[in-house]
Design a protein around this motif. Structure first.
Motif, short mmCIF file in Angstrom:
data_model
loop_
_atom_site.label_atom_id
_atom_site.label_comp_id
_atom_site.label_asym_id
_atom_site.label_seq_id
_atom_site.Cartn_x
_atom_site.Cartn_y
_atom_site.Cartn_z
N ARG A 163 -4.73 -1.31 -0.18
CA ARG A 163 -6.20 -1.22 -0.31
C ARG A 163 -6.66 -0.47 -1.44
O ARG A 163 -7.93 -0.42 -1.55
CB ARG A 163 -6.84 -0.86 1.00
CG ARG A 163 -6.59 -1.72 2.26
CD ARG A 163 -7.42 -1.03 3.43
NE ARG A 163 -8.67 -1.32 3.29
CZ ARG A 163 -9.24 -2.40 3.70
NH1 ARG A 163 -8.50 -3.22 4.41
NH2 ARG A 163 -10.79 -2.36 3.81
N GLY A 164 -5.72 -0.15 -2.43
CA GLY A 164 -6.22 0.37 -3.39
C GLY A 164 -6.25 1.86 -3.42
O GLY A 164 -6.81 2.66 -4.36
N GLU A 165 -5.99 2.71 -2.24
CA GLU A 165 -6.30 4.17 -1.88
C GLU A 165 -5.72 5.01 -3.08
O GLU A 165 -4.56 4.85 -3.45
CB GLU A 165 -5.63 4.34 -0.63
CG GLU A 165 -6.66 3.92 0.58
CD GLU A 165 -5.89 2.55 0.88
OE1 GLU A 165 -5.23 2.14 0.38
OE2 GLU A 165 -6.71 2.40 2.05
N GLY A 166 -6.35 5.97 -3.82
CA GLY A 166 -5.85 6.92 -4.53
C GLY A 166 -5.93 6.36 -6.02
O GLY A 166 -5.51 7.39 -7.05
N VAL A 167 -6.46 5.27 -6.43
CA VAL A 167 -6.42 4.65 -7.56
C VAL A 167 -7.98 4.72 -8.11
O VAL A 167 -8.87 4.15 -7.22
CB VAL A 167 -5.82 3.33 -7.86
CG1 VAL A 167 -5.96 2.56 -8.90
CG2 VAL A 167 -4.49 3.20 -7.25
N THR A 168 -8.08 5.14 -9.24
CA THR A 168 -9.56 4.97 -9.93
C THR A 168 -9.51 3.77 -11.02
O THR A 168 -8.63 3.94 -11.79
CB THR A 168 -9.95 6.09 -10.64
OG1 THR A 168 -9.88 7.44 -9.61
CG2 THR A 168 -11.38 6.41 -11.20
N VAL A 169 -10.50 3.18 -10.87
CA VAL A 169 -10.63 1.87 -11.75
C VAL A 169 -11.92 2.12 -12.63
O VAL A 169 -13.27 2.35 -12.18
CB VAL A 169 -10.69 0.43 -11.05
CG1 VAL A 169 -11.15 -0.56 -11.96
CG2 VAL A 169 -9.72 0.47 -10.15
N ALA A 215 -10.26 -4.44 -3.98
CA ALA A 215 -9.51 -3.02 -3.63
C ALA A 215 -10.32 -2.24 -2.97
O ALA A 215 -10.95 -1.31 -3.90
CB ALA A 215 -8.80 -2.56 -4.72
N PRO A 216 -10.86 -2.42 -1.76
CA PRO A 216 -12.00 -1.65 -1.09
C PRO A 216 -11.77 0.04 -0.98
O PRO A 216 -12.50 0.83 -0.88
CB PRO A 216 -12.25 -2.18 0.09
CG PRO A 216 -10.92 -2.97 0.36
CD PRO A 216 -10.23 -3.56 -0.93
N GLY A 217 -10.34 0.32 -1.23
CA GLY A 217 -9.95 1.55 -0.92
C GLY A 217 -10.00 2.25 -2.37
O GLY A 217 -9.86 3.63 -2.48
N ALA A 218 -10.18 1.83 -3.34
CA ALA A 218 -10.20 2.33 -4.70
C ALA A 218 -11.42 2.88 -5.11
O ALA A 218 -12.47 2.52 -4.61
CB ALA A 218 -9.80 1.39 -5.84
N ARG A 219 -11.51 3.83 -6.09
CA ARG A 219 -12.82 4.61 -6.61
C ARG A 219 -13.03 4.00 -7.89
O ARG A 219 -12.34 3.57 -8.58
CB ARG A 219 -12.20 6.15 -6.77
CG ARG A 219 -13.61 6.81 -7.37
CD ARG A 219 -13.24 8.31 -7.34
NE ARG A 219 -14.41 9.10 -7.99
CZ ARG A 219 -14.18 9.54 -9.27
NH1 ARG A 219 -13.16 9.06 -10.06
NH2 ARG A 219 -15.35 10.22 -9.82
N TYR A 251 0.22 0.78 -4.30
CA TYR A 251 1.37 0.29 -3.53
C TYR A 251 2.66 0.82 -4.21
O TYR A 251 3.70 1.07 -3.26
CB TYR A 251 1.29 -1.18 -3.41
CG TYR A 251 2.36 -1.74 -2.58
CD1 TYR A 251 2.48 -1.69 -0.99
CD2 TYR A 251 3.40 -2.54 -2.75
CE1 TYR A 251 3.14 -2.37 -0.42
CE2 TYR A 251 4.50 -3.17 -2.18
CZ TYR A 251 4.27 -2.98 -0.85
OH TYR A 251 5.39 -3.60 -0.04
N ASP A 252 2.82 0.86 -5.36
CA ASP A 252 3.97 1.35 -6.29
C ASP A 252 3.49 2.05 -7.40
O ASP A 252 3.60 1.45 -8.53
CB ASP A 252 4.75 0.03 -6.75
CG ASP A 252 6.27 0.48 -7.27
OD1 ASP A 252 6.49 1.65 -7.30
OD2 ASP A 252 6.95 -0.62 -7.22
N PRO A 253 3.49 3.44 -7.08
CA PRO A 253 2.81 4.17 -8.06
C PRO A 253 3.88 4.67 -9.39
O PRO A 253 3.44 5.09 -10.41
CB PRO A 253 2.64 5.60 -7.62
CG PRO A 253 2.71 5.23 -5.83
CD PRO A 253 3.43 4.06 -5.75
#
Length: 420
Positions: free
Chosen positions: A113-119, A171-175, A329-331
């Protein structure tokens, strides 16, 4: 961002599978294929409106269920046509919009869900309301968006779901980190766009979406993009302006390249409609991916209702959101590897259609980008047999034979009695 054009609304019947499945996983299909353009599983009315002068112009958005029903939504502008800011929309899209179904997001969210990623979103700014995003929105342009386009794009990338609506960002989990790349009326230039990119990178964004498609190269903008790429930031930009170039007649033709999409290393995106087509005037040069870009449902800068958006900047938002899913998903993947994976796993077309599920699950076809070795597939260890399985199968076969023999004997007795 391109200037708006009073192109009116062009309705076109379109078709896509209703469940959003049929995605590729690597080079194999693990579900029924979603139809190519022209092959229908359901019918939906798609708005191919370019950009209206303001949000008052309504346009139909495709049905969320694949039925012929449709709702009418106001069009989000790219630049203001007057002094008044874009207001809210009173019309809510209660069901899942066609673009989210087309991308199969419900299936994708089982993986990321895109957690931990900043766009970073370099656009007109971002109006924030409680519940719009899962995380607090950062950036110098957060809380200010008179035009509404930046808010619309940010919602497509990372908008959180709301009760009573089927809409959600990729990606609702992204910032989201909002930086302005235009003036307050939505007019973009190279200096403002370059400044916005630099601010987003400095703020920790690993993916940067840029809505501008400028017709002339700028050394300042090119340098800002190259600095971002050097810091392992994926830059996603529209391959063409949102509004089609005007008819040139006997004058010079429209530019074939737009910036920053034309900078080497930028992931350039073209738009397509629900049936996979795009207007003849929109011919992308150098686009590596195509994504939903016409009749797209999203949120505006005010109210709880929805707007409809069109153009390559809208399509680029879906790609930026998918890049956030992959980076979560794959940092270990670099920005270049993420771009390569998105391109290689796209549904075969020219350019390939964005396929988020395949991009998340597929092993890269080669390890040329960055020298990475594709991971192998771990199979269960073969255990030495102790003969118990063979004995069990023999007993099962013997039992089955005895049952058949008894059944045959009983049938023979019945026949003899009947004859007597």
């Amino acid at each position: 961002m391109a200037h708006s054009a009073d192109g009116g609304a062009h309705n076109r019947t379109a078709s896509r599978p209703a469940d959003g499945t049929g995605r590729r996983a690597g080079s194999h299909r693990d579900a029924p294929s979603r139809g190519r353009p022209g092959r229908t599983a359901a019918t939906a009315a798609c708005c191919l409106a370019f950009l209206s002068p303001g949000p008052a112009a309504a346009a139909p958005t495709p049905s969320a269920t694949g039925s012929s029903a449709a709702i009418s939504l106001p069009v989000i502008p790219t630049v203001l046509n007057g002094d008044e800011c874009t207001g809210g929309s009173g019309r809510v899209a209660e069901l899942v919009p066609w673009a989210q179904q087309h991308l199969g997001l419900n299936r994708v969210w089982q993986l990321s869900r895109g957690e931990g990623v900043t766009v970073g979103v370099v656009d007109t700014g971002l109006a924030t309301r409680a519940g719009d995003f899962a995380h607090d929105v950062g950036g110098s342009a957060a809380g200010r968006d008179c035009v509404g386009h930046g808010t619309f794009v940010a919602g497509l990338i990372a908008g959180a779901p709301r009760p009573g609506s089927g809409f959600s960002g990729v990606a609702p989990g992204a910032r989201v980190l909002a930086e302005r790349g235009t003036d307050t009326a939505g007019e973009a230039d190279a200096r403002l766009t370059a400044r916005g990119i630099r601010a987003a990178v400095a703020g920790g964004a690993s993916v940067v979406h840029v809505s501008a498609a400028l017709p002339r190269r700028s050394a300042e903008l090119t340098e800002a993009v190259r600095d971002a790429l050097a810091r392992d930031v994926l830059v996603v930009a529209p391959a063409v302006p949102d509004a089609p170039p005007p008819a040139f007649g006997g004058q010079s033709p429209a530019p074939e390249a737009y910036w920053p999409a034309a900078v080497e290393g930028v992931l350039a995106v073209a738009p397509h409609g629900a049936d996979g087509s795009r207007p003849q005037e929109v011919t992308p040069a150098g686009a590596r991916l195509s994504a939903p870009g016409y009749g797209v449902t999203g949120r505006g800068p005010a109210g709880k209702g929805h707007f409809v958006g069109n153009g390559a900047s809208v399509a680029a938002a879906f790609v930026a959101g998918t890049a956030a899913l992959i980076r979560a998903y794959d940092p270990d993947l670099t920005a270049s590897e993420v771009a390569g994976r998105l391109h290689r796993t796209g549904y075969p077309a020219d350019p390939p259609w964005l396929d988020p599920y395949a991009a998340l699950t597929a092993t890269p076809a080669d390890a040329s980008a960055g020298g990475r070795t594709p991971p192998g597939v771990l199979l269960p260890r073969a255990e030495k047999s102790d003969g118990s399985l063979g004995r069990a199968l023999a007993l099962t076969a013997a039992g089955a034979g005895a049952v058949l023999a008894l059944a045959g004997a009983a049938a023979l007795v019945r026949r003899r009695r009947s004859a007597a």
